[in-house]
Design a protein around this motif. Structure first.
Motif, PDB file in Angstrom:
ATOM      1  N   GLN A 189     -68.155   1.912 -30.963  1.00 16.08           N
ATOM      2  CA  GLN A 189     -68.246   3.363 -31.160  1.00 16.08           C
ATOM      3  C   GLN A 189     -67.199   4.101 -30.328  1.00 16.08           C
ATOM      4  OE1 GLN A 189     -70.821   1.362 -30.651  1.00 16.08           O
ATOM      5  NE2 GLN A 189     -72.675   2.059 -31.683  1.00 16.08           N
ATOM      6  N   GLU A 190     -66.996   3.635 -29.082  1.00 16.33           N
ATOM      7  CA  GLU A 190     -66.017   4.285 -28.204  1.00 16.33           C
ATOM      8  C   GLU A 190     -64.616   4.209 -28.816  1.00 16.33           C
ATOM      9  OE1 GLU A 190     -68.410   3.150 -24.108  1.00 16.33           O
ATOM     10  OE2 GLU A 190     -66.437   2.262 -24.502  1.00 16.33           O
ATOM     11  N   ILE A 191     -64.263   2.990 -29.279  1.00 14.74           N
ATOM     12  CA  ILE A 191     -62.925   2.830 -29.846  1.00 14.74           C
ATOM     13  C   ILE A 191     -62.800   3.672 -31.120  1.00 14.74           C
ATOM     14  CG2 ILE A 191     -61.196   1.163 -30.597  1.00 14.74           C
ATOM     15  CD1 ILE A 191     -62.736  -0.968 -29.141  1.00 14.74           C
ATOM     16  N   ALA A 192     -63.876   3.669 -31.941  1.00 12.58           N
ATOM     17  CA  ALA A 192     -63.834   4.432 -33.194  1.00 12.58           C
ATOM     18  C   ALA A 192     -63.663   5.917 -32.911  1.00 12.58           C
ATOM     19  CB  ALA A 192     -65.109   4.182 -33.995  1.00 12.58           C
ATOM     20  N   ALA A 193     -64.366   6.407 -31.874  1.00 14.14           N
ATOM     21  CA  ALA A 193     -64.257   7.830 -31.546  1.00 14.14           C
ATOM     22  C   ALA A 193     -62.834   8.173 -31.111  1.00 14.14           C
ATOM     23  CB  ALA A 193     -65.253   8.169 -30.434  1.00 14.14           C
ATOM     24  N   ARG A 296     -54.242  -1.429 -33.696  1.00 12.66           N
ATOM     25  CA  ARG A 296     -55.485  -1.028 -33.037  1.00 12.66           C
ATOM     26  C   ARG A 296     -56.689  -1.172 -33.954  1.00 12.66           C
ATOM     27  NH1 ARG A 296     -55.866   2.216 -28.610  1.00 12.66           N
ATOM     28  NH2 ARG A 296     -58.057   1.632 -28.668  1.00 12.66           N
ATOM     29  N   LEU A 297     -56.424  -1.163 -35.263  1.00 12.30           N
ATOM     30  CA  LEU A 297     -57.538  -1.153 -36.215  1.00 12.30           C
ATOM     31  C   LEU A 297     -57.345  -2.262 -37.245  1.00 12.30           C
ATOM     32  CD1 LEU A 297     -60.032   0.339 -37.418  1.00 12.30           C
ATOM     33  CD2 LEU A 297     -58.422   1.715 -38.721  1.00 12.30           C
ATOM     34  N   LEU A 298     -58.393  -3.090 -37.412  1.00 18.03           N
ATOM     35  CA  LEU A 298     -58.355  -4.142 -38.432  1.00 18.03           C
ATOM     36  C   LEU A 298     -59.433  -3.846 -39.464  1.00 18.03           C
ATOM     37  CD1 LEU A 298     -58.051  -6.474 -35.584  1.00 18.03           C
ATOM     38  CD2 LEU A 298     -56.738  -7.125 -37.564  1.00 18.03           C
ATOM     39  N   VAL A 299     -59.049  -3.883 -40.725  1.00 19.90           N
ATOM     40  CA  VAL A 299     -59.999  -3.530 -41.793  1.00 19.90           C
ATOM     41  C   VAL A 299     -60.223  -4.747 -42.683  1.00 19.90           C
ATOM     42  CG1 VAL A 299     -60.568  -1.870 -43.562  1.00 19.90           C
ATOM     43  CG2 VAL A 299     -58.986  -1.232 -41.753  1.00 19.90           C
ATOM     44  N   LEU A 359     -60.363  -2.436 -32.758  1.00 18.26           N
ATOM     45  CA  LEU A 359     -61.577  -2.243 -33.551  1.00 18.26           C
ATOM     46  C   LEU A 359     -61.470  -2.967 -34.890  1.00 18.26           C
ATOM     47  CD1 LEU A 359     -64.296  -0.703 -33.805  1.00 18.26           C
ATOM     48  CD2 LEU A 359     -63.020   1.122 -34.898  1.00 18.26           C
ATOM     49  N   VAL A 360     -62.580  -3.594 -35.283  1.00 14.03           N
ATOM     50  CA  VAL A 360     -62.664  -4.210 -36.609  1.00 14.03           C
ATOM     51  C   VAL A 360     -63.708  -3.452 -37.411  1.00 14.03           C
ATOM     52  CG1 VAL A 360     -63.365  -6.275 -37.884  1.00 14.03           C
ATOM     53  CG2 VAL A 360     -61.958  -6.508 -35.862  1.00 14.03           C
ATOM     54  N   VAL A 361     -63.351  -2.975 -38.609  1.00 12.99           N
ATOM     55  CA  VAL A 361     -64.327  -2.307 -39.472  1.00 12.99           C
ATOM     56  C   VAL A 361     -64.357  -3.030 -40.815  1.00 12.99           C
ATOM     57  CG1 VAL A 361     -64.021  -0.058 -38.403  1.00 12.99           C
ATOM     58  CG2 VAL A 361     -62.686  -0.637 -40.409  1.00 12.99           C
ATOM     59  N   THR A 362     -65.486  -2.890 -41.513  1.00  6.82           N
ATOM     60  CA  THR A 362     -65.574  -3.448 -42.863  1.00  6.82           C
ATOM     61  C   THR A 362     -65.787  -2.307 -43.848  1.00  6.82           C
ATOM     62  OG1 THR A 362     -67.944  -3.802 -42.581  1.00  6.82           O
ATOM     63  CG2 THR A 362     -66.522  -5.667 -42.143  1.00  6.82           C
ATOM     64  N   VAL A 363     -65.171  -2.440 -45.024  1.00  5.48           N
ATOM     65  CA  VAL A 363     -65.265  -1.397 -46.056  1.00  5.48           C
ATOM     66  C   VAL A 363     -65.767  -2.034 -47.353  1.00  5.48           C
ATOM     67  CG1 VAL A 363     -63.452   0.052 -45.098  1.00  5.48           C
ATOM     68  CG2 VAL A 363     -62.857  -1.749 -46.708  1.00  5.48           C
ATOM     69  N   VAL A 413     -58.973   3.313 -42.793  1.00  5.69           N
ATOM     70  CA  VAL A 413     -58.453   4.497 -42.100  1.00  5.69           C
ATOM     71  C   VAL A 413     -59.297   5.718 -42.437  1.00  5.69           C
ATOM     72  CG1 VAL A 413     -56.477   6.076 -41.998  1.00  5.69           C
ATOM     73  CG2 VAL A 413     -56.097   3.612 -41.896  1.00  5.69           C
ATOM     74  N   ALA A 414     -59.624   5.840 -43.739  1.00  7.11           N
ATOM     75  CA  ALA A 414     -60.448   6.989 -44.154  1.00  7.11           C
ATOM     76  C   ALA A 414     -61.820   6.921 -43.508  1.00  7.11           C
ATOM     77  CB  ALA A 414     -60.579   6.996 -45.685  1.00  7.11           C
ATOM     78  N   LEU A 415     -62.364   5.719 -43.419  1.00  6.73           N
ATOM     79  CA  LEU A 415     -63.706   5.552 -42.833  1.00  6.73           C
ATOM     80  C   LEU A 415     -63.711   5.963 -41.360  1.00  6.73           C
ATOM     81  CD1 LEU A 415     -66.630   4.299 -43.058  1.00  6.73           C
ATOM     82  CD2 LEU A 415     -65.622   2.220 -42.160  1.00  6.73           C
ATOM     83  N   VAL A 416     -62.717   5.495 -40.612  1.00  7.35           N
ATOM     84  CA  VAL A 416     -62.685   5.803 -39.185  1.00  7.35           C
ATOM     85  C   VAL A 416     -62.451   7.298 -38.957  1.00  7.35           C
ATOM     86  CG1 VAL A 416     -61.360   5.452 -37.061  1.00  7.35           C
ATOM     87  CG2 VAL A 416     -62.014   3.497 -38.456  1.00  7.35           C
ATOM     88  N   ARG A 417     -61.562   7.892 -39.767  1.00 10.47           N
ATOM     89  CA  ARG A 417     -61.269   9.318 -39.591  1.00 10.47           C
ATOM     90  C   ARG A 417     -62.445  10.199 -39.986  1.00 10.47           C
ATOM     91  NH1 ARG A 417     -56.765  11.784 -38.761  1.00 10.47           N
ATOM     92  NH2 ARG A 417     -57.236  13.367 -40.318  1.00 10.47           N
ATOM     93  N   SER A 418     -63.272   9.706 -40.927  1.00 11.71           N
ATOM     94  CA  SER A 418     -64.440  10.501 -41.315  1.00 11.71           C
ATOM     95  C   SER A 418     -65.503  10.505 -40.223  1.00 11.71           C
ATOM     96  CB  SER A 418     -65.036   9.941 -42.609  1.00 11.71           C
ATOM     97  OG  SER A 418     -65.689   8.719 -42.326  1.00 11.71           O
ATOM     98  N   GLY A 419     -65.384   9.585 -39.248  1.00  9.31           N
ATOM     99  CA  GLY A 419     -66.362   9.539 -38.154  1.00  9.31           C
ATOM    100  C   GLY A 419     -67.689   8.940 -38.574  1.00  9.31           C
ATOM    101  N   GLU A 420     -67.733   8.349 -39.777  1.00 12.65           N
ATOM    102  CA  GLU A 420     -68.997   7.789 -40.255  1.00 12.65           C
ATOM    103  C   GLU A 420     -69.115   6.301 -39.965  1.00 12.65           C
ATOM    104  OE1 GLU A 420     -69.221   8.839 -44.341  1.00 12.65           O
ATOM    105  OE2 GLU A 420     -69.413  10.968 -43.853  1.00 12.65           O
ATOM    106  N   PHE A 421     -68.192   5.795 -39.166  1.00 14.66           N
ATOM    107  CA  PHE A 421     -68.217   4.363 -38.885  1.00 14.66           C
ATOM    108  C   PHE A 421     -69.438   4.013 -38.040  1.00 14.66           C
ATOM    109  CE2 PHE A 421     -67.381   1.286 -35.489  1.00 14.66           C
ATOM    110  CZ  PHE A 421     -67.322   0.149 -36.251  1.00 14.66           C
TER     111      PHE A 421
END
Ligand SMILES: [Zn+2]
Length: 480
Positions: A189-193, A296-299, A359-363, A413-421
Motif C-alpha cells: 500500500q505504501e509503495i502504491a500510494a 518500480r512497477l511490475l504488472v 510493487l507487483v500488481v495484477t490486472v 498503470v491505470a490501476l495504480v493511478r486510480s488508487g484502487e489497488f
C-alpha cells in the motif's frame, strides 16, 4: 523481514537412519494427535450428553508414550516428540485463522521432515574473515542421542536460527530455516500510494507489463522474453519418458515389495527434476524482471492457473452416450501451462520486488491479446496469427506478445493511478463439515473460536446455509 533459507545437506547412511527414525516418531505423535482429535469430534457429535464439550487442543503427548506398546518412542529425544505435538497445534491454529484445513494424517510416502529446536542442533563457526562470510558446521543431536556433523552447502551467508527443519525428498536431504533480519519491509500500500502521485508518463516509463503464455512463457513489455532453453526442454522430455516407463513398472510390481519401492523412488526423482527446473526458471525470471533498470512497477495478469489447467468436463449426448471431450489434447496443454511456472514466477516476483521497494500488481486478463496497445481497439481479427498483431483500427503492427504486455502494463498503470489497488491478501479457506449421518450434512458455522479450543457444539443450520443446500445434490459436489 523474515528470510527463508534452504540448503542441500549430506548426512551419511548411518545419520540418515537416525534422522529417519526421528522423522517417523515425530510423524507418529502428529498422527496420534490427529486421530485423537477425530475421535473426540465424532464421539461428541453422536453423544448428546457431551454437547458443548470441548476437545482439547494442546501439545501434550505423554499419553502416547508407553513402554509396552510404543517402546520405539523412547529411542528418540523427547524434544522430537514434543515438536510433533507443537506442529500439530500450530497446524490447528492455522485452521482457526482459516489459513488451511484441519490437520490430517501425514503420510509415510512423499517428502518427509522433522522439526528440530535449538536443544538438538548447533551451528559452530568454522572460518570466515568478516561476520558476513562466517561459515558454520552443523552438528545434530545431544548427549544420549548423537548424530554428528552434517555437511551442508550454504550458497549464501546466514545467521544462526532458533529452529531448523530437516527434509528428505526423493533421497535428497535439505536443511531449512528462517531468520528475521530486522530490516523493515515496505507494505504494498505504501509503495502504491507513492506511485499513484507520479505523473502518468513517468509511471508508464518505469512500469513493466508481463505477458505469460504457453509458446513464450514470459514476455515483458521491455522486450525481455524468457523460456526454457532447448537443452532443458530436451532433458525434460527425456525425464518425462523415463517417468512413464518407471510408473508402468511400478504398477506391475508387487505392492509393498522392495522392487515397487525402488520404482516409486525413480518416479519421484523424475518429478523432482522437473520441479527443480521449474523452480530455477521461476527464480531466475522473477529476478531478471525485478532487477530491470529503472523499474518500480511490475504488472501481471491475474491468471487463474488452477482453473485454466483443470480437466475438461465429461460430455454426454441426449441418449446418455459419452462423447469425446478432447481430454488428452487438454492434458498436453495443461502440462505446458504448468511447465511454464506462471504462478511461481508471480509469487517470487512479489516478494523479490518488495525487498527492492518495488510493487507487483495484477490486472484482469480479459482480451489483453486482442486489444490494441496504441488505440485501444479490441477485435479478434487484430490477431491474424499466433505470433502477429495487426490493429484493424489504426494499423499498428507488432509482435502479439509484445502488444499484450503493453496492454497489461497500461492497465496496471491505470490501476495504480486510480488508487484502487489492493494487495492480494492471504487466501482464506472455507470450513466444510463432513457428513454427519446418512444423506444429511450440515455446514460448520464459521465463528471465532476460543484460542486453544474448538467448539464441537451441534449448531442449527444457518439460514444462509439452508438456502444453498439442495437436498438432491450430493454433499461432495456442493461448495459453500
Ligand atoms: Zn490500434
Amino acid at each position: 523481514m523474515q528470510v527463508g533459507y534452504r540448503f542441500r545437506c549430506y548426512p551419511t547412511p548411518d545419520q540418515q537412519a537416525i534422522l529417519l527414525r526421528w522423522i517417523g516418531c515425530q510423524r507418529f505423535i502428529y498422527n496420534a494427535k490427529v486421530g485423537e482429535d477425530r475421535y473426540y469430534r465424532v464421539f461428541q457429535r453422536k453423544t448428546l450428553a457431551l454437547a458443548g464439550e470441548h476437545a482439547p487442543i494442546d501439545q501434550e503427548y505423554a499419553r502416547f508414550k508407553c513402554r509396552e506398546l510404543t517402546p520405539w518412542l523412547y529411542e528418540v529425544p523427547s524434544q522430537i516428540l514434543r515438536n510433533g505435538a507443537v506442529r500439530w497445534k500450530t497446524a490447528y491454529s492455522r485452521f482457526f485463522q482459516r489459513l488451511g484445513g484441519r490437520p490430517t494424517i501425514q503420510r509415510k510416502s512423499g517428502p518427509q521432515s522433522v522439526w528440530l529446536t535449538n536443544e538438538l542442533f548447533s551451528f559452530e563457526a568454522a572460518g570466515g574473515a568478516t561476520p558476513e562470510e562466517v561459515s558454520y558446521r552443523l552438528s545434530i543431536g545431544k548427549g544420549k542421542f548423537p548424530v554428528g556433523v552434517i555437511p551442508y552447502t550454504a550458497h549464501r551467508p546466514h545467521k544462526i536460527p532458533a529452529s531448523i527443519t530437516l527434509t528428505v525428498d526423493a533421497g535428497h536431504w535439505y536443511v531449512s530455516f528462517n531468520i528475521d533480519d530486522d530490516l523493515p519491509l515496505p507494505t504494498p500500500q505504501e509503495i502504491a500510494a507513492e506511485l499513484a502521485s507520479w505523473p502518468e508518463t513517468e509511471l508508464r516509463a518505469s512500469a513493466v507489463g508481463v505477458d505469460r503464455g504457453v509458446t513464450v512463457p514470459v514476455f515483458a513489455s521491455t522486450g525481455m522474453c524468457a523460456g526454457l532453453s532447448d537443452v532443458q526442454q530436451q532433458r525434460l522430455r527425456k525425464k518425462e519418458r523415463a517417468r512413464k516407463r518407471w510408473q508402468r513398472r511400478m504398477a506391475r510390481r508387487v505392492k509393498g515389495s522392495s522392487g515397487q519401492r525402488k520404482a516409486a523412488h525413480r518416479v519421484a526423482r523424475c518429478h523432482q527434476y522437473a520441479r527443480s527446473v521449474r523452480l530455477d526458471f521461476a527464480h531466475q525470471t522473477s529476478y531478471r524482471l525485478v532487477e530491470s533498470a529503472g523499474v518500480r512497477l511490475l504488472v501481471f495478469e491475474a491468471l487463474r492457473v488452477k482453473a485454466m489447467s483443470a480437466r475438461p468436463k465429461a460430455k454426454q449426448n441426449e441418449t446418455g452416450q459419452w462423447l469425446k471431450n478432447q481430454a488428452s489434447a487438454k492434458a498436453g496443454l495443461n502440462s505446458k501451462i504448468l511447465a511454464s511456472a506462471w504462478g511461481k514466477t508471480l509469487v517470487f516476483a512479489q516478494y523479490k520486488a518488495l525487498r527492492r521497494n518495488k510493487l507487483v500488481v495484477t490486472v484482469p486478463p480479459h482480451y489483453s491479446s486482442q486489444e490494441c496497445s496504441r488505440c485501444g481497439h479490441t477485435h479478434p481479427e487484430n490477431r491474424p496469427t499466433q505470433a502477429e498483431f495487426v490493429c484493424q483500427g489504426c494499423g499498428f503492427r507488432t509482435n502479439a506478445d509484445h502488444n499484450a504486455s503493453r496492454v497489461i502494463r497500461d492497465r496496471g498503470v491505470a490501476l495504480v493511478r486510480s488508487g484502487e489497488f489492493s494487495p492480494v491478501g492471504r487466501k482464506k479457506t472455507m470450513r466444510m463439515r463432513t457428513k454427519v449421518g446418512a444423506g444429511c450434512s450440515e455446514p460448520e458455522p464459521i465463528q471465532a473460536p476460543t484460542p486453544g479450543e474448538t467448539s464441537v457444539r451441534r449448531q442449527a443450520v444457518s439460514r444462509k446455509a439452508q438456502k444453498s443446500v439442495n437436498p438432491e445434490t450430493p454433499a461432495t459436489s456442493r461448495r459453500l
